[in-house]
Design an enzyme around this catalytic site. Structure first.
Site, short mmCIF file in Angstrom:
data_model
loop_
_atom_site.label_atom_id
_atom_site.label_comp_id
_atom_site.label_asym_id
_atom_site.label_seq_id
_atom_site.Cartn_x
_atom_site.Cartn_y
_atom_site.Cartn_z
CG ASN A 9 -1.79 1.16 1.36
OD1 ASN A 9 -1.74 2.06 0.51
ND2 ASN A 9 -2.61 1.19 2.39
NE ARG A 84 -5.96 1.74 -0.13
CZ ARG A 84 -5.96 2.82 0.64
NH1 ARG A 84 -4.87 3.21 1.27
NH2 ARG A 84 -7.07 3.51 0.79
CG HIS A 173 -12.04 4.02 3.37
ND1 HIS A 173 -12.67 5.06 4.01
CD2 HIS A 173 -10.70 4.21 3.53
CE1 HIS A 173 -11.75 5.85 4.56
NE2 HIS A 173 -10.56 5.36 4.27
CG LEU A 200 -15.77 5.64 12.16
CD1 LEU A 200 -16.47 5.77 13.50
CD2 LEU A 200 -16.26 6.69 11.18
N GLY A 203 -8.76 8.62 7.66
CA GLY A 203 -9.84 8.90 6.72
C GLY A 203 -11.08 8.19 7.23
NE ARG A 232 -8.43 12.67 3.81
CZ ARG A 232 -8.53 11.38 3.53
NH1 ARG A 232 -9.57 10.91 2.86
NH2 ARG A 232 -7.58 10.55 3.89
N GLY A 321 -9.51 2.57 13.31
CA GLY A 321 -8.94 2.88 14.63
C GLY A 321 -9.94 3.48 15.60
N GLY A 323 -13.44 3.52 15.15
CA GLY A 323 -14.59 2.62 15.24
C GLY A 323 -14.33 1.39 16.10
CD GLU A 377 -8.22 -0.61 4.70
OE1 GLU A 377 -7.70 -0.29 5.80
OE2 GLU A 377 -8.46 0.20 3.81
P1 ADP Z 1 -5.48 4.86 9.26
O1 ADP Z 1 -6.68 5.40 8.56
O2 ADP Z 1 -4.26 5.71 9.07
O3 ADP Z 1 -5.24 3.37 9.05
P2 ADP Z 1 -6.39 4.08 11.92
O4 ADP Z 1 -7.44 3.16 11.39
O5 ADP Z 1 -5.25 3.48 12.68
O6 ADP Z 1 -5.81 5.06 10.83
O7 ADP Z 1 -7.14 5.13 12.89
C1 ADP Z 1 -6.48 6.19 13.48
C2 ADP Z 1 -7.45 6.88 14.44
O8 ADP Z 1 -7.89 5.94 15.41
C3 ADP Z 1 -6.82 8.04 15.19
O9 ADP Z 1 -7.73 9.13 15.25
C4 ADP Z 1 -6.62 7.46 16.56
O10 ADP Z 1 -6.66 8.44 17.57
C5 ADP Z 1 -7.83 6.56 16.68
N1 ADP Z 1 -7.66 5.59 17.78
C6 ADP Z 1 -6.78 4.58 17.87
N2 ADP Z 1 -6.87 3.98 19.10
C7 ADP Z 1 -7.82 4.66 19.78
C8 ADP Z 1 -8.38 4.54 21.10
N3 ADP Z 1 -7.96 3.62 21.94
N4 ADP Z 1 -9.35 5.42 21.46
C9 ADP Z 1 -9.77 6.38 20.61
N5 ADP Z 1 -9.29 6.54 19.36
C10 ADP Z 1 -8.34 5.70 18.95
#
Ligand code: ADP
Length: 393
Positions: A9, A84, A173, A200, A203, A232, A321, A323, A377
């Site tokens: 990716n 990807r 996504h 979530l 992005g 964004r 992250g 969600g 993914e």
């Molecule tokens: P990417 O889209 O780069 O793959 P991720 O899916 O890892 O990103 O998501 C990143 C987001 O998830 C960030 O906003 C991060 O703060 C949030 N996040 C990760 N762990 C937690 C947590 N324990 N509580 C709240 N938010 C979290």
């Protein structure tokens, strides 16, 4: 010949990779080269013995980073590489074997994804140079959404812009929405129904899936449309661009503002990271509190709007992250949708974090279900790559 799939990716300033074995019980080797182009560029991950590593790639560009990654994987028994690719336009409705014609087609879509497709292509070219004999497959972020009906993908603008320039909603996504919807369909007894997915991460996007097919999604021509994200803006009044233009803003500055300085970061004036914002909000930081409020409210509005695409709502699944971890965000979103009959089970919600998968509603048969499904993914890209190879044999 090996039986693992190398998933690449290649993003605008980073390269993520994973070696996905055929046997899901076997561990994956994975890593990330980040901050490419700068002095702080690094390569880190898990090596072939399961040990974490981190090393400097100072000043490295994408090609050099790809070389460093592939050198580390030299002893891996690989079957193929799955890339990807962000934008597949209308041409790619599923994964495709990479041929010179496919490469040209991806290149021709650069106008639609100026930051992403060129970086994706660097990944393909570097891998081809280092593994000339290995089959390479392109898996598109947009492909899963090619089942959207015209009423969901067309903008209310003159038809010539669609016909001549391909201006329409594409959605992104795709690998995540495809994986999560398939997974929830297989776990729930209401299989093959209507699901709303909230991906979530940094992005963010939502997707309505009916009987395994994407029927609407929040992102559009670009990954800027839709819900509030890390940096964004998501939806703004389209008149904002002209307004800022009349105030003397240049196009690049508007683009940068909406893509890099907005969202949670812009609203809070503090951070794009949900963990930082939750901490600050608990200490009564006004900007952080507002950012989380707007994020949750807009997300609930997007899910409610996308429900119009479903003949029946069987449930909602959270991933990414935020969600997968932010149970308070999930609570806020579900509380904003009381008329859907959704009911969270408090304990299950707070316990389902840190990569756990599970159902987090009260289990009433007549209510829509609520799930947390950690996204995969890389696994999905590997699966599509494998499937295509088998079909071509
Ligand atoms: P990417 O889209 O780069 O793959 P991720 O899916 O890892 O990103 O998501 C990143 C987001 O998830 C960030 O906003 C991060 O703060 C949030 N996040 C990760 N762990 C937690 C947590 N324990 N509580 C709240 N938010 C979290």
């Amino acid at each position: 010949m090996g039986n693992s799939i190398l998933v690449i990716n290649c993003g605008s300033s980073s390269v993520k990779y994973a070696v996905v074995p055929n046997d899901p019980a076997k561990p994956r080797i994975a890593g990330l080269a980040e901050r490419l182009g700068g002095n702080e560029a690094r390569l880190k991950g898990i090596d072939t013995h399961g040990t974490p590593f981190s090393c400097s790639l100072e000043g490295a560009n994408h090609l050099e980073a790809m070389r460093a990654i592939l050198e580390r994987l030299a002893d891996q028994p690989l079957l193929a590489v799955g890339h990807r690719i962000v934008h597949g336009g209308e041409r790619f409705t599923k994964a495709a074997s990479i041929t010179p014609a496919v490469l040209r087609a991806i290149e021709s879509m650069t106008e639609l994804a100026p930051l992403h497709n060129p970086a994706n292509l660097v990944g393909v070219q570097a891998t081809q140079a280092l593994y000339p004999g290995l089959p390479q497959v392109a898996v598109f972020d947009t492909a899963f959404h090619q089942t959207l009906p015209p009423k969901a993908y067309r903008y209310a603008i003159p038809i010539r812009l669609y016909r001549q320039q391909g201006i329409r909603r594409y959605g992104f996504h795709g690998s995540s929405h495809a994986y999560v919807s398939q997974r929830v369909d297989s776990l729930s007894e209401r299989s093959h129904g209507g699901w709303l997915i909230a991906h979530l991460g940094n992005g963010c996007s939502t997707c309505a899936v009916w009987q395994g097919k994407s029927v609407d999604t929040s992102m559009g021509l670009t990954p800027l449309e839709g819900v509030v994200m890390g940096t964004r803006s998501g939806d703004v009044d389209p008149g904002l661009h002209a307004h800022l233009g009349r105030l003397g803003w240049r196009l690049e500055a508007i683009d940068n503002l909406l893509n890099k300085q907005s969202g949670l970061l812009g609203l809070s004036g503090l951070s794009n990271d949900m963990r930082t914002l939750e901490q600050a909000a608990s200490e009564h930081h006004e900007g952080a509190t507002l950012a989380i409020d707007v994020f949750c409210y807009r997300l609930a509005k997007s899910l409610a709007a996308l429900s119009c695409a479903l003949p029946r709502l069987d449930g909602i699944a959270f991933t990414g992250g935020i969600g997968e971890n932010a149970s308070a965000v999930r609570t806020r979103v579900i509380e904003s949708l009381p008329h859907f009959g959704l009911r969270l089970a408090g304990k299950a919600n707070t316990n389902t974090v840190g990569g756990k998968e599970g159902r987090i509603d009260t289990g009433d048969a007549e209510r829509p279900e609520i799930w947390v499904i950690p996204t995969d993914e890389e696994g999905r890209i590997a699966e599509e790559t494998r499937r295509l190879l088998e079909k071509n044999q």
